[in-house]
Design a protein around this motif. Structure first.
Motif, PDB file in Angstrom:
ATOM      1  N   LYS A  68       8.572 145.517  96.765  1.00 31.96           N
ATOM      2  CA  LYS A  68       7.834 145.297  95.525  1.00 31.96           C
ATOM      3  C   LYS A  68       7.670 146.598  94.743  1.00 31.96           C
ATOM      4  CE  LYS A  68       7.328 140.929  96.080  1.00 31.96           C
ATOM      5  NZ  LYS A  68       8.014 139.970  95.188  1.00 31.96           N
ATOM      6  N   GLY A  69       7.544 147.712  95.471  1.00 31.12           N
ATOM      7  CA  GLY A  69       7.454 149.007  94.807  1.00 31.12           C
ATOM      8  C   GLY A  69       8.720 149.318  94.025  1.00 31.12           C
ATOM      9  N   ASN A  70       9.866 148.963  94.587  1.00 31.49           N
ATOM     10  CA  ASN A  70      11.146 149.167  93.891  1.00 31.49           C
ATOM     11  C   ASN A  70      11.243 148.273  92.651  1.00 31.49           C
ATOM     12  OD1 ASN A  70      12.020 151.066  95.764  1.00 31.49           O
ATOM     13  ND2 ASN A  70      12.971 149.537  97.078  1.00 31.49           N
ATOM     14  N   GLU A  71      10.684 147.067  92.738  1.00 29.99           N
ATOM     15  CA  GLU A  71      10.669 146.171  91.573  1.00 29.99           C
ATOM     16  C   GLU A  71       9.860 146.783  90.436  1.00 29.99           C
ATOM     17  OE1 GLU A  71       9.359 142.207  92.287  1.00 29.99           O
ATOM     18  OE2 GLU A  71      10.956 141.753  93.710  1.00 29.99           O
ATOM     19  N   VAL A  72       8.700 147.350  90.786  1.00 27.44           N
ATOM     20  CA  VAL A  72       7.842 147.978  89.783  1.00 27.44           C
ATOM     21  C   VAL A  72       8.565 149.137  89.114  1.00 27.44           C
ATOM     22  CG1 VAL A  72       5.696 149.254  89.388  1.00 27.44           C
ATOM     23  CG2 VAL A  72       5.710 147.291  90.938  1.00 27.44           C
ATOM     24  N   ALA A  73       9.270 149.945  89.909  1.00 26.87           N
ATOM     25  CA  ALA A  73      10.007 151.088  89.363  1.00 26.87           C
ATOM     26  C   ALA A  73      11.066 150.623  88.357  1.00 26.87           C
ATOM     27  CB  ALA A  73      10.651 151.881  90.493  1.00 26.87           C
TER      28      ALA A  73
END
Length: 393
Positions: A363-368
């Motif tokens: 999910k952190g990669n999605e936010v980025a």
């Protein structure tokens, strides 16, 4: 004339949000209209009525008392360094109180007062904004706990959230500001502008997100699970929040050192090569946006430079710069002040994506990936809030 410019400004903000929308057919206009009307009414009450003046005065008085208590602790440790003028007093008088405010927030969390307040306000918001309980809770919690800490409280649901709901949560975190640093803002800006921005941004985040990222939450999806904090003794909790506040203060100080120095260097290089500073260039680029917010054209260049400074660095740098321009009209200072009160800047992309990634890497990669889209929306929130505030300045 200012009302015509404000209406044009609001329509331009909506138009820019509409252009970036990922699902224009599903935009629900009724909640948008209700929230804009609420923004106008609340701004009128806060900036134009005796009741609003008393509310702002009371809120400001609370923080004045808290800051005076914080100063007792700072004076005890640092003594004569606090008194005088310059950067050292700024660090101690503006940044160090964050430690005390953070400790107070920890106590209110520990005795379950803040969770109760956050849930109640979030529930009320969910009835207005047409979104889910989770989104409404997150918006209020972001304004109290902070843009990274808030995700810990909903970490049970982070991994289950689809991309569109995750965007709204992150947009709220970037559009609001943490209560722990509100006192610091009030020492650089007029308290009434800070309070007005806090209220407007809360609704503005939902307005812009509802256009850029429209969706419906079904009854089955509308579940709120708040992560209970690990059971700690009172003094364990207090020590943790005090250290968290200290880390925030030191981080802000480090960011100020780095960004102010970089801007000075870039200004010097631009002046050497082109005969004009980098901030002057940004001023010309952002001047039209300042004008549609209601800033008089005579102040639009300076206001545009301050807006851009906040975007490329952070709000503290821009607030310090604003203090160097007493020649600006009171109306321009008020509008720009409201614009500056948010976390909408490039560094927030890294802070928010990093916070989410610490809880769920995917999910952190999605936010980025949608980071720039996130910043775009949060900046529109600031423009919308400043434009509406300009109606009553």
């Amino acid at each position: 004339m200012k009302y015509i410019i404000a209406i044009i400004g609001i329509l331009i903000v909506f138009g820019l949000a509409y252009i970036a929308s990922n699902d224009r057919k599903n935009i629900r206009y009724r909640p948008l209209l209700i929230m804009v009307v609420l923004q106008v009414i609340l701004t009128f009450l806060l900036l134009y009525t005796p009741i609003g003046a008393k509310l702002v005065g009371g809120f400001s008085a609370i923080f004045e008392h808290l800051l005076s208590y914080a100063k007792v602790g700072t004076d005890f440790v640092f003594g004569g360094l606090v008194n005088g003028e310059g950067s050292i007093p700024f660090f101690f008088n503006v940044l160090m109180p964050i430690v005390f405010i953070s400790a107070l927030i920890g106590i209110l969390q520990y005795i379950k007062v803040l969770p109760f307040i956050i849930r109640i306000i979030g529930w009320i918001l969910s009835k207005v904004n047409g979104m889910g309980k989770l989104e409404s809770y997150n918006a209020v919690a972001s304004a109290i706990l902070g843009q990274s800490e808030v995700f810990i409280s909903v970490k049970k649901q982070i991994g289950l959230l689809p991309k569109h709901r995750l965007y709204t949560l992150c947009a709220s975190a970037m559009s609001t500001v943490s209560m722990s640093i509100v006192g610091s803002y009030m020492q650089m800006l007029e308290p009434r502008y800070v309070v007005t921005a806090l209220v407007l941004n809360l609704f503005g985040g939902f307005i812009i997100a509802s256009i850029i990222n429209p969706y419906r939450v079904t009854a089955e999806e509308d579940i709120l699970e708040v992560q209970e904090e690990e059971k700690q003794t009172f003094f364990e909790m207090l020590g943790e929040y005090i250290m968290d506040g200290f880390k925030v203060a030191i981080t802000v100080a480090a960011m100020l050192i780095g960004f102010v120095a970089l801007i000075a260097m870039i200004n010097g290089l631009f002046d050497l090569i082109f005969g004009i500073t980098f901030q002057d260039v940004l001023g010309y680029v952002f001047a039209p946006f300042a004008f549609i917010m209601g800033v008089p054209w005579a102040d639009a260049f300076t206001a545009g430079s301050l807006m851009a400074t906040k975007l490329v660095s952070n709000e503290f740098v821009a607030m310090l710069e604003l203090g160097k321009h007493p020649e600006m009209s009171a109306r321009a200072i008020g509008i720009v002040s409201v614009f500056l009160v948010s976390f909408a800047n490039f560094s927030s992309i890294g802070i928010i994506s990093g916070a989410v990634k610490g809880l769920n890497e995917k999910k952190g990669n999605e936010v980025a990936k949608f980071g720039l889209r996130l910043l775009y929306g949060a900046t529109l929130v600031s423009v919308l809030s400043a434009t509406i505030a300009g109606l009553f300045l």
